[in-house]
Design an enzyme around this catalytic site. Sequence first.
Site, PDB file in Angstrom:
ATOM      1  N   SER A 130       0.756  -1.029   0.031  1.00  0.00           N
ATOM      2  CA  SER A 130      -0.033  -0.041  -0.082  1.00  0.00           C
ATOM      3  C   SER A 130       0.907   1.174   0.079  1.00  0.00           C
ATOM      4  O   SER A 130       2.106   1.206   0.372  1.00  0.00           O
ATOM      5  CB  SER A 130      -0.965   0.228   1.164  1.00  0.00           C
ATOM      6  OG  SER A 130      -1.693   1.202   1.226  1.00  0.00           O
ATOM      7  N   GLY A 131       0.289   2.269  -0.605  1.00  0.00           N
ATOM      8  CA  GLY A 131       1.141   3.716  -0.570  1.00  0.00           C
ATOM      9  C   GLY A 131       1.037   4.094  -1.999  1.00  0.00           C
ATOM     10  O   GLY A 131       1.622   5.321  -2.130  1.00  0.00           O
ATOM     11  N   LYS A 185      -4.689  -6.654   3.923  1.00  0.00           N
ATOM     12  CA  LYS A 185      -4.419  -5.355   3.009  1.00  0.00           C
ATOM     13  C   LYS A 185      -5.958  -5.041   2.424  1.00  0.00           C
ATOM     14  O   LYS A 185      -6.229  -3.790   2.422  1.00  0.00           O
ATOM     15  CB  LYS A 185      -3.736  -5.944   1.585  1.00  0.00           C
ATOM     16  CG  LYS A 185      -3.775  -4.927   0.508  1.00  0.00           C
ATOM     17  CD  LYS A 185      -3.389  -3.385   0.987  1.00  0.00           C
ATOM     18  CE  LYS A 185      -2.979  -2.438   0.024  1.00  0.00           C
ATOM     19  NZ  LYS A 185      -3.944  -2.656  -1.326  1.00  0.00           N
ATOM     20  N   HIS A 188      -7.587  -2.973   5.282  1.00  0.00           N
ATOM     21  CA  HIS A 188      -6.734  -1.886   5.167  1.00  0.00           C
ATOM     22  C   HIS A 188      -7.654  -0.904   4.018  1.00  0.00           C
ATOM     23  O   HIS A 188      -7.980   0.183   4.556  1.00  0.00           O
ATOM     24  CB  HIS A 188      -5.340  -1.873   4.621  1.00  0.00           C
ATOM     25  CG  HIS A 188      -4.732  -0.552   4.207  1.00  0.00           C
ATOM     26  ND1 HIS A 188      -5.037  -0.206   2.859  1.00  0.00           N
ATOM     27  CD2 HIS A 188      -3.734   0.412   4.679  1.00  0.00           C
ATOM     28  CE1 HIS A 188      -4.390   0.712   2.704  1.00  0.00           C
ATOM     29  NE2 HIS A 188      -3.842   1.248   3.662  1.00  0.00           N
ATOM     30  N   ASN A 189      -7.936  -1.544   2.894  1.00  0.00           N
ATOM     31  CA  ASN A 189      -8.632  -0.750   1.905  1.00  0.00           C
ATOM     32  C   ASN A 189      -9.831  -0.474   2.384  1.00  0.00           C
ATOM     33  O   ASN A 189     -10.425   0.760   2.061  1.00  0.00           O
ATOM     34  CB  ASN A 189      -8.576  -1.489   0.623  1.00  0.00           C
ATOM     35  CG  ASN A 189      -7.242  -1.424  -0.100  1.00  0.00           C
ATOM     36  OD1 ASN A 189      -6.143  -1.256   0.780  1.00  0.00           O
ATOM     37  ND2 ASN A 189      -7.484  -1.497  -1.310  1.00  0.00           N
ATOM     38  N   GLU A 192      -9.907   2.346   4.765  1.00  0.00           N
ATOM     39  CA  GLU A 192      -9.608   3.599   3.990  1.00  0.00           C
ATOM     40  C   GLU A 192     -10.874   4.079   3.335  1.00  0.00           C
ATOM     41  O   GLU A 192     -10.894   5.556   3.449  1.00  0.00           O
ATOM     42  CB  GLU A 192      -8.501   2.960   2.829  1.00  0.00           C
ATOM     43  CG  GLU A 192      -8.167   4.283   1.844  1.00  0.00           C
ATOM     44  CD  GLU A 192      -7.509   3.464   0.587  1.00  0.00           C
ATOM     45  OE1 GLU A 192      -6.241   3.015   1.038  1.00  0.00           O
ATOM     46  OE2 GLU A 192      -7.810   3.823  -0.511  1.00  0.00           O
ATOM     47  N   ARG A 447     -39.779 -14.862  14.521  1.00  0.00           N
ATOM     48  CA  ARG A 447     -39.181 -15.752  13.524  1.00  0.00           C
ATOM     49  C   ARG A 447     -39.786 -17.167  13.905  1.00  0.00           C
ATOM     50  O   ARG A 447     -40.313 -17.874  13.286  1.00  0.00           O
ATOM     51  CB  ARG A 447     -37.759 -15.708  13.847  1.00  0.00           C
ATOM     52  CG  ARG A 447     -37.013 -14.944  13.316  1.00  0.00           C
ATOM     53  CD  ARG A 447     -35.370 -14.673  13.495  1.00  0.00           C
ATOM     54  NE  ARG A 447     -34.881 -16.040  12.770  1.00  0.00           N
ATOM     55  CZ  ARG A 447     -34.203 -16.736  13.041  1.00  0.00           C
ATOM     56  NH1 ARG A 447     -33.968 -17.029  14.336  1.00  0.00           N
ATOM     57  NH2 ARG A 447     -33.731 -17.951  12.258  1.00  0.00           N
TER      58      ARG A 447
HETATM   59  P1  NBP Z   1      -2.034  -2.526 -13.517  1.00  0.00           P
HETATM   60  O1  NBP Z   1      -2.847  -3.302 -12.554  1.00  0.00           O
HETATM   61  O2  NBP Z   1      -2.296  -1.686 -14.377  1.00  0.00           O
HETATM   62  O3  NBP Z   1      -1.170  -3.741 -14.133  1.00  0.00           O
HETATM   63  C1  NBP Z   1      -0.231  -3.702 -15.120  1.00  0.00           C
HETATM   64  C2  NBP Z   1       0.739  -4.943 -15.412  1.00  0.00           C
HETATM   65  O4  NBP Z   1      -0.061  -5.828 -15.452  1.00  0.00           O
HETATM   66  C3  NBP Z   1       1.539  -4.739 -16.569  1.00  0.00           C
HETATM   67  O5  NBP Z   1       2.753  -5.307 -16.485  1.00  0.00           O
HETATM   68  C4  NBP Z   1       0.672  -5.277 -17.835  1.00  0.00           C
HETATM   69  O6  NBP Z   1       1.517  -5.824 -18.617  1.00  0.00           O
HETATM   70  C5  NBP Z   1       0.250  -6.667 -16.775  1.00  0.00           C
HETATM   71  N1  NBP Z   1      -0.987  -7.419 -17.435  1.00  0.00           N
HETATM   72  C6  NBP Z   1      -2.207  -6.937 -17.805  1.00  0.00           C
HETATM   73 BR1  NBP Z   1      -2.783  -4.963 -17.302  1.00  0.00          BR
HETATM   74  N2  NBP Z   1      -3.047  -7.894 -18.355  1.00  0.00           N
HETATM   75  C7  NBP Z   1      -2.130  -8.951 -18.424  1.00  0.00           C
HETATM   76  C8  NBP Z   1      -2.542 -10.318 -18.695  1.00  0.00           C
HETATM   77  N3  NBP Z   1      -3.487 -10.491 -19.308  1.00  0.00           N
HETATM   78  N4  NBP Z   1      -1.267 -11.052 -18.671  1.00  0.00           N
HETATM   79  C9  NBP Z   1      -0.188 -10.574 -18.229  1.00  0.00           C
HETATM   80  N5  NBP Z   1       0.134  -9.345 -17.710  1.00  0.00           N
HETATM   81  C10 NBP Z   1      -0.936  -8.510 -17.822  1.00  0.00           C
HETATM   82  O7  NBP Z   1      -0.509  -1.880 -12.692  1.00  0.00           O
HETATM   83  P2  NBP Z   1      -0.012  -1.334 -11.344  1.00  0.00           P
HETATM   84  O8  NBP Z   1      -1.173  -0.134 -11.094  1.00  0.00           O
HETATM   85  O9  NBP Z   1       1.076  -1.159 -11.428  1.00  0.00           O
HETATM   86  O10 NBP Z   1      -0.739  -2.353 -10.395  1.00  0.00           O
HETATM   87  C11 NBP Z   1      -0.155  -3.666 -10.126  1.00  0.00           C
HETATM   88  C12 NBP Z   1      -0.883  -4.440  -9.058  1.00  0.00           C
HETATM   89  O11 NBP Z   1      -0.766  -3.857  -7.904  1.00  0.00           O
HETATM   90  C13 NBP Z   1      -2.239  -4.557  -9.432  1.00  0.00           C
HETATM   91  O12 NBP Z   1      -2.731  -5.832  -8.829  1.00  0.00           O
HETATM   92  C14 NBP Z   1      -2.770  -3.479  -8.340  1.00  0.00           C
HETATM   93  O13 NBP Z   1      -4.213  -3.545  -8.119  1.00  0.00           O
HETATM   94  C15 NBP Z   1      -1.838  -3.401  -7.299  1.00  0.00           C
HETATM   95  N6  NBP Z   1      -1.662  -2.015  -6.541  1.00  0.00           N
HETATM   96  C16 NBP Z   1      -1.760  -0.899  -7.345  1.00  0.00           C
HETATM   97  C17 NBP Z   1      -1.747   0.224  -6.549  1.00  0.00           C
HETATM   98  C18 NBP Z   1      -1.564   1.608  -7.396  1.00  0.00           C
HETATM   99  O14 NBP Z   1      -1.700   2.691  -6.807  1.00  0.00           O
HETATM  100  N7  NBP Z   1      -1.631   1.564  -8.749  1.00  0.00           N
HETATM  101  C19 NBP Z   1      -1.602   0.378  -5.077  1.00  0.00           C
HETATM  102  C20 NBP Z   1      -1.298  -0.833  -4.496  1.00  0.00           C
HETATM  103  C21 NBP Z   1      -1.681  -2.020  -5.305  1.00  0.00           C
HETATM  104  P3  NBP Z   1       1.589  -5.217 -20.205  1.00  0.00           P
HETATM  105  O15 NBP Z   1       2.525  -3.956 -19.956  1.00  0.00           O
HETATM  106  O16 NBP Z   1       1.921  -5.931 -21.146  1.00  0.00           O
HETATM  107  O17 NBP Z   1       0.055  -4.445 -20.290  1.00  0.00           O
END
Ligand code: NBP
Length: 484
Positions: A130-131, A185, A188-189, A192, A447
């Site tokens: 998270s963050g 986690k 946590h959400n 939030e 009931r």
């Molecule tokens: P995304 O959730 O947008 O995922 C992007 C990544 O997933 C890229 O590497 C992409 O590859 C790959 N991908 C996708 Br989209 N579809 C795919 C598929 N069918 N097969 C294989 N790879 C695939 O990125 P993120 O925002 O960095 O989040 C990553 C994880 O962390 C997620 O689970 C997210 O929920 C979690 N998270 C995010 C945050 C935040 O603030 N963003 C915070 C905490 C946790 P590609 O480049 O080839 O499309």
Amino acid sequence: MKKLADIGLIGLAVMGENLVLNMESKGFTVAVFNRTVDKVDAFINGRGKGKNFIGAHSLQELVASLERPRKVMMLVKAGQPVDNFIEQLIPLLEPGDIIIDGGNSHFPDTIRRTKYVESKGLLYIGTGVSGGEEGALKGPSMMPGGSPAAWPYVKDIFQSISAKVEDGTPCCDWVGEDGAGHFVKMVHNGIEYGDMQIINEAYHLMKDLLGMTDDEQHEVFKKWNEGKLNSYLIEITRDILAFKDEDGNPLVEKILDKAGQKGTGKWTVDAALDLGIPLTLIGESVFSRCLSAQKDLRVKASKEISGTKPNFKGDKQQFVDDLEQAIYASKIISYAQGYDLMMQAAKEYHWNLNYGGIALMWRGGCIIRSVFLGDIKKAFDQNPNLENLLLDPFFKQAVQSAQESWRRVCATALQNGIPVPAMTSALCYFDGFRSERLPANLLQAQRDYFGAHQYERIDRPRGEFFHTDWTGHGGSTASSTYQV
Ligand code: NBP
């Protein structure tokens, strides 16, 4: 010989890129791979240039570049992509190697995946991170769970990159078996969602009941952030209220009042319903987002249904002071409910959760970070078997002294037609929680009347069930009892 990497990462999107930069800055060598392989070279020649990264153009190359036991972390879109990568990695890895999922996976998936990966002789970790973007780069809060045998191998990397509290303690520790990390986690959400809803209700009251400008509210949030409400979400609200659009007016007032959600709040409420825990404040927060999303219907209803209009006649400063207490008390209820959910989940899934440790993991790096979490840590340090946060002497006293202000805020909001579902549901929970007797005796009678569901009596030992023929023409056969 070229140095092998300490860890491999799949998924060079926002989270992955920043997290590997964080790892590298702490002295670790990281091998990186991405489904769209061009992004690997773009990263190695861009933000990763001149740093200790190994770019891999296939999973085989990624695995071959890792120290044993190999540690491969995925930060990809939650759901099927995670299962797909696991399937592709299993034949490439050897017994004892570790697959790590750092995405927002649903905890039942992590329970399933841990069992599956372990059945192949490998180890699995599902970790909450998270963050957001900044946290990933500078120090996130991390909540790892999965195969306990994997923890010693990743502990150093995870605790080096995580956020730290003032005394240097990392906001990352082992949470528990299989899905425990992702469950924590998820809660946590959910919390939030609750914290945000409470703040939104305070904003709504200051704006529509007290008629305060955003600049005036900015000052209030600034002051609150210096006291017991000190937290990241109060801090960003303070800054959002001061942020001006190009025309010099507050940008926030131009944003459409239609909230989005990605589903982790709903998962938290689903889990609470499954486990029978009254997670009312987070539930109301999820539903408030749903109501906000019915924008067109609300616009229509606003023209057709009249009701009470806000008309505040009291002392504004007194009300703002009461609001601070109402936020604080509601927040205590929300965390008490969230902890109640984790305690029930620990029983159900056989996790040995360290509740003080969880407060510490949330103390820095994550979206709900706050001073308040330090008090929760203290409560569980003093009594690791605490049944409910509201029974801790500090929080009991805190809610009791906030009570009158909290009631005034809720009553005034209701009288003036301003919806405050989080604050009022929290107050109703509080009043229910401290009631020795609730009207569920009548409910049990109802009931039994229509469904012969039986009841227990207060003048007989618990566990003895009775059925009454309430109408004189019912049978004596009772329905089987069941627990909801
Ligand atoms: P995304 O959730 O947008 O995922 C992007 C990544 O997933 C890229 O590497 C992409 O590859 C790959 N991908 C996708 Br989209 N579809 C795919 C598929 N069918 N097969 C294989 N790879 C695939 O990125 P993120 O925002 O960095 O989040 C990553 C994880 O962390 C997620 O689970 C997210 O929920 C979690 N998270 C995010 C945050 C935040 O603030 N963003 C915070 C905490 C946790 P590609 O480049 O080839 O499309």
